[in-house]
Design a protein around this motif. Structure first.
Motif, PDB file in Angstrom:
ATOM      1  N   ASN A  57       0.833  -1.197   0.000  1.00  0.00           N
ATOM      2  CA  ASN A  57       0.000   0.000   0.000  1.00  0.00           C
ATOM      3  C   ASN A  57       0.871   1.251   0.000  1.00  0.00           C
ATOM      4  O   ASN A  57       1.976   1.247   0.579  1.00  0.00           O
ATOM      5  CB  ASN A  57      -0.901   0.058   1.241  1.00  0.00           C
ATOM      6  N   THR A 162      -0.391   7.968 -10.547  1.00  0.00           N
ATOM      7  CA  THR A 162      -0.091   6.549 -10.320  1.00  0.00           C
ATOM      8  C   THR A 162       1.339   6.391  -9.829  1.00  0.00           C
ATOM      9  O   THR A 162       2.266   7.012 -10.352  1.00  0.00           O
ATOM     10  CB  THR A 162      -0.263   5.732 -11.614  1.00  0.00           C
ATOM     11  N   HIS A 164       4.045   3.537  -9.756  1.00  0.00           N
ATOM     12  CA  HIS A 164       4.303   2.240 -10.395  1.00  0.00           C
ATOM     13  C   HIS A 164       5.574   1.642  -9.796  1.00  0.00           C
ATOM     14  O   HIS A 164       6.609   2.302  -9.734  1.00  0.00           O
ATOM     15  CB  HIS A 164       4.455   2.421 -11.909  1.00  0.00           C
ATOM     16  N   TYR A 187       3.672  -3.483  -9.783  1.00  0.00           N
ATOM     17  CA  TYR A 187       2.460  -3.049  -9.093  1.00  0.00           C
ATOM     18  C   TYR A 187       2.069  -1.658  -9.588  1.00  0.00           C
ATOM     19  O   TYR A 187       2.935  -0.820  -9.858  1.00  0.00           O
ATOM     20  CB  TYR A 187       2.689  -2.952  -7.583  1.00  0.00           C
ATOM     21  N   SER A 188       0.778  -1.418  -9.676  1.00  0.00           N
ATOM     22  CA  SER A 188       0.248  -0.087  -9.972  1.00  0.00           C
ATOM     23  C   SER A 188      -0.586   0.387  -8.787  1.00  0.00           C
ATOM     24  O   SER A 188      -1.515  -0.315  -8.358  1.00  0.00           O
ATOM     25  CB  SER A 188      -0.611  -0.107 -11.243  1.00  0.00           C
ATOM     26  N   CYS A 189      -0.235   1.545  -8.256  1.00  0.00           N
ATOM     27  CA  CYS A 189      -0.915   2.092  -7.086  1.00  0.00           C
ATOM     28  C   CYS A 189      -1.688   3.337  -7.533  1.00  0.00           C
ATOM     29  O   CYS A 189      -1.081   4.340  -7.940  1.00  0.00           O
ATOM     30  CB  CYS A 189       0.098   2.458  -6.008  1.00  0.00           C
ATOM     31  N   CYS A 210      -1.814  -1.248  -3.896  1.00  0.00           N
ATOM     32  CA  CYS A 210      -1.063  -1.421  -5.134  1.00  0.00           C
ATOM     33  C   CYS A 210      -1.462  -2.769  -5.742  1.00  0.00           C
ATOM     34  O   CYS A 210      -1.341  -3.817  -5.079  1.00  0.00           O
ATOM     35  CB  CYS A 210       0.433  -1.391  -4.853  1.00  0.00           C
TER      36      CYS A 210
END
Length: 219
Positions: A57, A162, A164, A187-189, A210
């Motif tokens: 997170n 975002t 990343h 991961y994409s947050c 994420c």
């Protein structure tokens, strides 16, 4: 004379039994070592084939910025949780990319050292990592971004951005040993707010999860 010969025969037999016991012992030790080695190899293969999940997170869903005309200081907190009750997980060689809502690049942070380079989380534990970097304007980050952060009458923030993450997940085999190679994992947050402290608001509802990229089938 016969007594002497009998004694020699007994000594020879005793020596033979000792040599036999030593040989048997050596074979037993070798067999045990082989069994342990095979067990370790089998476990390593099983762990390599198994994918453990790591939950990440962005703390408060924000990246804070401190800006001068020549430099931008960015800070982000990451909270990593290992839900596995069996083994530790390590997320190695992590790079952090910040993107505008339309997907264009704000900044790229290559982590060379510090806690994010190797996020290591034991079974059923949580690890908080705080990452700070200083970027030069305009070599590392654009004048437009720096100007937005310094604007007196502007929002001084980018919303719906975002974060990343790109790195390699490794699973614990035993002790301090982890799988070699591991799985490349991204991961994409989203959505994250990037801005100076005075321009941020924390009404978005807390940490931002994420999500592993769709290409990471092992997740």
């Amino acid at each position: 004379m016969s007594d002497s010969l009998g004694k020699d025969d007994n000594d020879g037999g005793e020596h033979t039994r000792v040599r036999w016991l030593i040989t048997v012992g050596r074979y037993a030790v070798a067999a045990l070592v082989t069994a342990v080695t095979v067990a370790v190899i089998v476990r390593a293969a099983a762990v390599s084939a198994r994918s453990e999940k790591l939950s990440i997170n962005v703390v408060n869903g924000t990246v804070t910025a401190s800006v001068t005309p020549t430099q931008v200081k960015l800070s982000v907190g990451l909270s990593s949780k290992n839900p596995s009750g069996r083994v530790g997980i390590k997320y190695q060689g992590v790079n952090v990319t910040l993107l505008y809502p339309n997907g264009t690049l704000i900044a790229w942070i290559g982590i060379e050292d510090g806690p994010v380079y190797g996020i290591e989380v034991g079974p059923e534990l949580v690890r908080d990592s705080f990452v700070t970097t200083i970027l030069d304007v305009p070599a590392d980050v654009s004048r437009e971004f720096a100007g937005m952060m310094m604007a007196r009458n502007g929002p001084r923030r980018v919303e719906n951005a975002t974060v990343h993450l790109n790195g390699t997940l490794q699973t614990q085999i035993s002790g301090l040993n982890y799988t070699h190679g591991g799985h490349a994992t991204e991961y994409s947050c989203y959505p994250v707010t990037i801005g100076v402290l005075s321009g941020l608001n924390y009404t978005h509802g807390g940490d931002v999860s994420c999500v592993p990229s769709a290409s990471n089938g092992n997740m």
